[in-house]
Design a protein around this motif. Structure first.
Motif, mmCIF file in Angstrom:
data_model
loop_
_atom_site.group_PDB
_atom_site.id
_atom_site.type_symbol
_atom_site.label_atom_id
_atom_site.label_comp_id
_atom_site.label_asym_id
_atom_site.label_seq_id
_atom_site.Cartn_x
_atom_site.Cartn_y
_atom_site.Cartn_z
ATOM 1 N N GLN A 119 0.709 -1.254 0.129
ATOM 2 C CA GLN A 119 -0.093 -0.084 0.073
ATOM 3 C C GLN A 119 0.885 1.474 -0.174
ATOM 4 O O GLN A 119 0.491 2.379 -0.647
ATOM 5 C CB GLN A 119 -0.930 0.015 1.191
ATOM 6 C CG GLN A 119 -2.088 -0.673 0.955
ATOM 7 C CD GLN A 119 -3.167 -0.614 2.290
ATOM 8 O OE1 GLN A 119 -3.003 -0.604 3.391
ATOM 9 N NE2 GLN A 119 -4.379 -0.184 1.596
ATOM 10 N N ALA A 120 1.741 1.246 0.732
ATOM 11 C CA ALA A 120 2.755 2.522 0.774
ATOM 12 C C ALA A 120 3.524 2.568 -0.444
ATOM 13 O O ALA A 120 3.611 3.834 -0.984
ATOM 14 C CB ALA A 120 3.712 2.267 2.199
ATOM 15 N N LEU A 121 4.094 1.437 -1.059
ATOM 16 C CA LEU A 121 4.583 1.703 -2.337
ATOM 17 C C LEU A 121 3.837 2.189 -3.399
ATOM 18 O O LEU A 121 3.911 2.681 -4.285
ATOM 19 C CB LEU A 121 5.267 0.262 -2.781
ATOM 20 C CG LEU A 121 6.482 -0.121 -1.924
ATOM 21 C CD1 LEU A 121 6.996 -1.415 -1.922
ATOM 22 C CD2 LEU A 121 7.675 0.748 -2.106
ATOM 23 N N PHE A 122 2.430 1.717 -3.556
ATOM 24 C CA PHE A 122 1.289 2.097 -4.471
ATOM 25 C C PHE A 122 1.360 3.403 -4.476
ATOM 26 O O PHE A 122 1.165 4.390 -5.320
ATOM 27 C CB PHE A 122 0.048 1.347 -4.051
ATOM 28 C CG PHE A 122 -1.243 2.061 -4.653
ATOM 29 C CD1 PHE A 122 -1.417 1.736 -5.920
ATOM 30 C CD2 PHE A 122 -1.985 2.913 -3.995
ATOM 31 C CE1 PHE A 122 -2.625 2.333 -6.491
ATOM 32 C CE2 PHE A 122 -3.159 3.557 -4.444
ATOM 33 C CZ PHE A 122 -3.142 3.227 -5.839
ATOM 34 N N ARG A 123 1.519 4.310 -3.208
ATOM 35 C CA ARG A 123 1.167 5.688 -2.933
ATOM 36 C C ARG A 123 2.184 6.226 -3.412
ATOM 37 O O ARG A 123 2.326 7.472 -4.156
ATOM 38 C CB ARG A 123 0.912 5.947 -1.695
ATOM 39 C CG ARG A 123 -0.625 5.571 -1.273
ATOM 40 C CD ARG A 123 -0.817 5.543 0.223
ATOM 41 N NE ARG A 123 -2.396 4.637 0.578
ATOM 42 C CZ ARG A 123 -2.518 4.045 1.681
ATOM 43 N NH1 ARG A 123 -1.662 4.077 2.680
ATOM 44 N NH2 ARG A 123 -3.657 3.668 1.772
ATOM 45 N N LEU A 124 3.732 5.870 -3.111
ATOM 46 C CA LEU A 124 4.723 6.479 -3.360
ATOM 47 C C LEU A 124 5.028 6.444 -5.081
ATOM 48 O O LEU A 124 5.501 7.504 -5.675
ATOM 49 C CB LEU A 124 6.036 5.701 -3.086
ATOM 50 C CG LEU A 124 6.218 6.042 -1.381
ATOM 51 C CD1 LEU A 124 7.379 5.094 -0.811
ATOM 52 C CD2 LEU A 124 6.757 7.473 -1.332
ATOM 53 N N SER A 125 4.633 5.599 -5.730
ATOM 54 C CA SER A 125 4.683 5.132 -7.245
ATOM 55 C C SER A 125 3.416 6.123 -7.919
ATOM 56 O O SER A 125 3.382 6.008 -9.113
ATOM 57 C CB SER A 125 4.607 3.795 -7.536
ATOM 58 O OG SER A 125 3.554 3.269 -7.241
ATOM 59 N N GLY A 127 0.492 5.279 -7.828
ATOM 60 C CA GLY A 127 -0.543 4.097 -8.257
ATOM 61 C C GLY A 127 0.028 3.248 -9.433
ATOM 62 O O GLY A 127 -0.652 2.614 -9.790
ATOM 63 N N LEU A 128 1.248 3.835 -10.062
ATOM 64 C CA LEU A 128 1.632 2.850 -10.930
ATOM 65 C C LEU A 128 2.064 1.260 -10.576
ATOM 66 O O LEU A 128 1.781 0.510 -11.395
ATOM 67 C CB LEU A 128 2.818 3.297 -11.767
ATOM 68 C CG LEU A 128 2.644 4.756 -12.305
ATOM 69 C CD1 LEU A 128 3.892 5.188 -13.136
ATOM 70 C CD2 LEU A 128 1.462 4.626 -13.274
#
Length: 371
Positions: A119-125, A127-128
């Protein structure tokens, strides 16, 4: 449990014998080049998991302890192979069925860190990187290890899923209880399943006082320490998946992951369709041929970033790299050009010196030590 593991191991050994030996030999040779293990004990082994060969090196402990630790790692990786990666993985099927119902349920403790970090990486990216796109991979027939060469889905079917926008933000996780208000969410951790398993394996090795080790799964690497005081030599694959475009020498706590159009794909009427899905279009990413990330830390971040950079493509990847804290990145665009961050350009030994090179600076880049 023991009987299940023995069956998995027997099945995996058969798969390992079917692997192309030349690729495996090349990889091991590259990893070991220039290393002298006579001073410090180095234990190496190989076993099958995640549809490929796993190479494991443990440095600096007695052979008996290293062999016991390696057996534990093999068992754990086979567990996550079946839980996250294998076709019709039982745990993921049950989780996705419960998510579709909208009712809360308890998440297996072994998967909680994967959910929260994803979830954290989703936001940092931006949404990619979006593991909630399982319905898209199923729609394309890319939810199995050997996809069939079938016609691609209709644009109407793709648009119908795009309209409901399944994302990791649709997950409501409180303590160990998970639910989703969007029935279109279906989790697919295939792009990062090996990375997560490798991170847990390194944690287990550290708990046994191992300071130097390397795990290589299909060319993706998680490493700590060094090999007998020398850097690990890691090959960076070409976008085609055959051969090596360069070598990086690293030591310390590092992960190297590549996302490419060669990941789980099929060809239909001359067109290649692969499993790196662009959440903005619902189609396989088209803006780059591959992306490689070297990250000073966990493999999950490296794998998620590699996927996000490949989706972002040749124009936008520096911005995503900066937001995700990635300094060492290499992207091969559709024209075959090698685009790199300055840090990667200073680290890699390029074998293909004829390829056009473009240096791109990640946004919000901050100085960090070279691995």
């Amino acid at each position: 449990m023991r009987a299940d593991w023995q069956r998995l191991k027997a099945r995996g050994n058969l798969a390992l014998r079917r692997l192309q030996p030349r690729a495996t030999i090349l990889l091991i040779t590259l990893l070991l080049t220039g290393c002298n293990s006579s001073e410090v004990p180095v234990y190496t082994t190989q076993f099958p998991a995640f549809g490929t060969a796993v190479d494991l090196s443990i440095v600096g402990i007695q052979r008996e302890r290293a062999a016991a630790a390696a057996a534990d790692i093999e068992r754990d990786l086979l567990f996550f192979d079946q839980a996250l990666y294998a076709d019709n993985a039982g745990r993921m099927l049950r989780m996705n069925e419960r998510l579709a119902s909208g009712e809360p349920f308890a998440v297996p403790p072994s998967l909680l860190p994967l959910l929260t970090q994803s979830q954290a990486l989703f936001r940092l990216s931006d949404g990619l990187f979006n593991p909630a796109l399982g319905r898209f991979t199923r729609l394309w027939g890319l939810d199995r290890s050997n996809p069939q060469s079938n016609p691609p889905p209709s644009q109407a079917a793709i648009d119908a899923l795009l309209a409901v926008q399944p994302s990791m933000d649709d997950l409501d996780l409180k303590d160990i209880e998970l639910k989703s208000g969007n029935p279109a969410v279906q989790l697919d951790f295939d792009p990062v399943s090996t990375a997560y398993a490798m991170d847990l394996a390194i944690q287990a090795l550290r708990a046994q006082s191992v300071r130097s080790a390397l795990i290589n799964i299909g060319g993706n690497v998680r490493a700590i320490g060094s090999r007998s005081g020398r850097a690990w030599r890691l090959p960076v694959p070409r976008a085609s998946g055959t051969g090596v475009i360069g070598i990086v020498d690293v030591s310390g706590d590092v992960s190297l992951f590549t996302a490419s159009s060669q990941d789980r794909n099929f060809v239909y009427q001359g067109e290649l369709y692969h499993s790196v899905i662009d959440p903005r279009t619902g189609r396989p990413a088209e803006a780059a041929a591959s992306a490689t990330v070297l990250f000073e830390g966990d493999a999950l971040t490296a794998a998620a970033a590699a996927n996000a950079l490949m989706i972002a493509g040749s124009e936008d990847w520096p911005g995503i790299a900066g937001r995700m804290g990635i300094r060492y990145a290499l992207l091969i665009d559709r024209l075959g050009r090698v685009q790199m961050t300055p840090a990667m350009a200073g680290l890699i030994e390029l074998l293909d010196t004829k390829a056009e090179q473009i240096i791109r600076v990640p946004e919000e880049d901050e100085p960090r030590s070279t691995p």
